[in-house]
Design a protein around this motif. Sequence first.
Motif, PDB file in Angstrom:
ATOM      1  N   UNK A  89       0.849  -1.185   0.000  1.00  0.00           N
ATOM      2  CA  UNK A  89       0.000   0.000   0.000  1.00  0.00           C
ATOM      3  C   UNK A  89       0.888   1.240   0.000  1.00  0.00           C
ATOM      4  N   UNK A  90       0.620   2.147  -0.925  1.00  0.00           N
ATOM      5  CA  UNK A  90       1.333   3.423  -0.995  1.00  0.00           C
ATOM      6  C   UNK A  90       0.451   4.511  -0.408  1.00  0.00           C
ATOM      7  N   UNK A  91       1.005   5.306   0.502  1.00  0.00           N
ATOM      8  CA  UNK A  91       0.251   6.344   1.189  1.00  0.00           C
ATOM      9  C   UNK A  91       0.726   7.721   0.720  1.00  0.00           C
ATOM     10  N   UNK A  92      -0.189   8.544   0.207  1.00  0.00           N
ATOM     11  CA  UNK A  92       0.192   9.837  -0.346  1.00  0.00           C
ATOM     12  C   UNK A  92       0.459  10.882   0.729  1.00  0.00           C
ATOM     13  N   UNK A  93       0.197  10.575   1.984  1.00  0.00           N
ATOM     14  CA  UNK A  93       0.522  11.487   3.075  1.00  0.00           C
ATOM     15  C   UNK A  93       1.940  11.251   3.578  1.00  0.00           C
ATOM     16  N   UNK A  94       2.255  10.006   3.915  1.00  0.00           N
ATOM     17  CA  UNK A  94       3.594   9.687   4.397  1.00  0.00           C
ATOM     18  C   UNK A  94       4.598   9.525   3.265  1.00  0.00           C
ATOM     19  N   UNK A  95       4.111   9.359   2.018  1.00  0.00           N
ATOM     20  CA  UNK A  95       4.959   9.097   0.857  1.00  0.00           C
ATOM     21  C   UNK A  95       5.829   7.864   1.087  1.00  0.00           C
ATOM     22  N   UNK A  96       5.230   6.838   1.670  1.00  0.00           N
ATOM     23  CA  UNK A  96       5.923   5.590   1.926  1.00  0.00           C
ATOM     24  C   UNK A  96       5.013   4.425   1.577  1.00  0.00           C
ATOM     25  N   UNK A  97       5.635   3.266   1.376  1.00  0.00           N
ATOM     26  CA  UNK A  97       4.872   2.046   1.183  1.00  0.00           C
ATOM     27  C   UNK A  97       4.916   1.211   2.452  1.00  0.00           C
ATOM     28  N   UNK A  98       3.907   0.391   2.622  1.00  0.00           N
ATOM     29  CA  UNK A  98       3.888  -0.545   3.733  1.00  0.00           C
ATOM     30  C   UNK A  98       3.234  -1.833   3.248  1.00  0.00           C
ATOM     31  N   UNK A  99       3.417  -2.893   3.985  1.00  0.00           N
ATOM     32  CA  UNK A  99       2.826  -4.174   3.635  1.00  0.00           C
ATOM     33  C   UNK A  99       1.708  -4.499   4.613  1.00  0.00           C
ATOM     34  N   UNK A 100       0.589  -4.978   4.095  1.00  0.00           N
ATOM     35  CA  UNK A 100      -0.519  -5.388   4.933  1.00  0.00           C
ATOM     36  C   UNK A 100      -1.147  -6.636   4.323  1.00  0.00           C
ATOM     37  N   UNK A 101      -2.011  -7.287   5.084  1.00  0.00           N
ATOM     38  CA  UNK A 101      -2.622  -8.542   4.652  1.00  0.00           C
ATOM     39  C   UNK A 101      -4.136  -8.383   4.654  1.00  0.00           C
ATOM     40  N   UNK A 102      -4.754  -8.664   3.507  1.00  0.00           N
ATOM     41  CA  UNK A 102      -6.205  -8.678   3.377  1.00  0.00           C
ATOM     42  C   UNK A 102      -6.689 -10.120   3.343  1.00  0.00           C
ATOM     43  N   UNK A 103      -7.771 -10.401   4.065  1.00  0.00           N
ATOM     44  CA  UNK A 103      -8.373 -11.731   4.058  1.00  0.00           C
ATOM     45  C   UNK A 103      -9.845 -11.571   3.665  1.00  0.00           C
ATOM     46  N   UNK A 104     -10.188 -11.771   2.390  1.00  0.00           N
ATOM     47  CA  UNK A 104     -11.592 -11.653   1.963  1.00  0.00           C
ATOM     48  C   UNK A 104     -12.478 -12.633   2.717  1.00  0.00           C
ATOM     49  N   UNK A 105     -13.630 -12.140   3.178  1.00  0.00           N
ATOM     50  CA  UNK A 105     -14.568 -12.985   3.917  1.00  0.00           C
ATOM     51  C   UNK A 105     -15.983 -12.606   3.516  1.00  0.00           C
TER      52      UNK A 105
END
Length: 316
Positions: A89-105
């Motif tokens: 995920x790229x955030x236009x406020x922090x100008x950084x990327x991070x990793x996250x996990x989505x689990x569709x349910x």
Amino acid sequence: STGSPCSMRMGLGASTEASDLDAQLDDVINREYGFRVHRVEVGSPGELAGLQSILDYIVVANGVRLDADDGTFVQMISESVNQEIVCTVFNTHTMRTRETVLVPRSDWGGGGLLGVTIRFDIARPLEKHTLHVLDVYPSSPASAAGLDGHNDYVLGVGDLLFDGPDEFGEIVAYNTGRMVRLYVYNVRTEAVREVPITPDQDWGGNGCLGCGVGSGYLHQLPRRRSQPPVALPSASPPAAAPPPPPVAPAAAVAVSHPSQPRDDAPPPPSAPPGPADAPLPSPLEPASVPQAGLGATSSATPDTYSNPALVPTSAA
């Protein structure tokens, strides 16, 4: 495009330092695409993954660069029910990327598998669609909606990223008497929330919202006080720490456990209790710049998900 240096950095690289932000802005903003996050339902898999409305763009999913709206991401979601999707995920406020996990349910209690509304779009410069809420007048629609003067920033209206105060005023004026949904960032909580508000020309004061808004350099979104999203890990593992020096037999009074410190010295004194958490900053003082008026009228379409484009359509 896939395989470009910028795409590789957004997908796999570590976050840059502040000195590199200008170069990252040139490479990403107004050039790279992704799925911008809009509405995030309470208790949804999207909320559990920490997705933030308007500011977050999903740019990589399970190693696949999402630079085209070709149905790949939607198909991946539908085929991954109760399975993890690792996203960048790229955030236009922090100008950084991070990793996250989505689990569709399908059983989380709301609509859809993720409980989020996403829209494929180019990464937009944040300052183009940010308005600083200034004075909020009593008994106004803005006051009734709970806008926090000098601490709130409007980022979007419904599914639209407006371009400056004039377009924002046109959208609001067109929806007079109808509820619209604002996405608002608060500097106290450092979070984005939804604010339902009904513009009203007859509330008893000027404008249809009853608040001033400011834009430009003096009204940019301030940097976060809290820790920014964690950078993605680099490919090389961290170097192992050197082993401790051997203990002389005369000084070794006990065999230390691998998970405990050596016992040949008395334990350090307990650290004194830390100071109390610093209080939240007081509301910012209004800047001495003209407040943008919200009384302009123009035609635009209502604020609905079925018609996300809030711009007028000319008759054929």
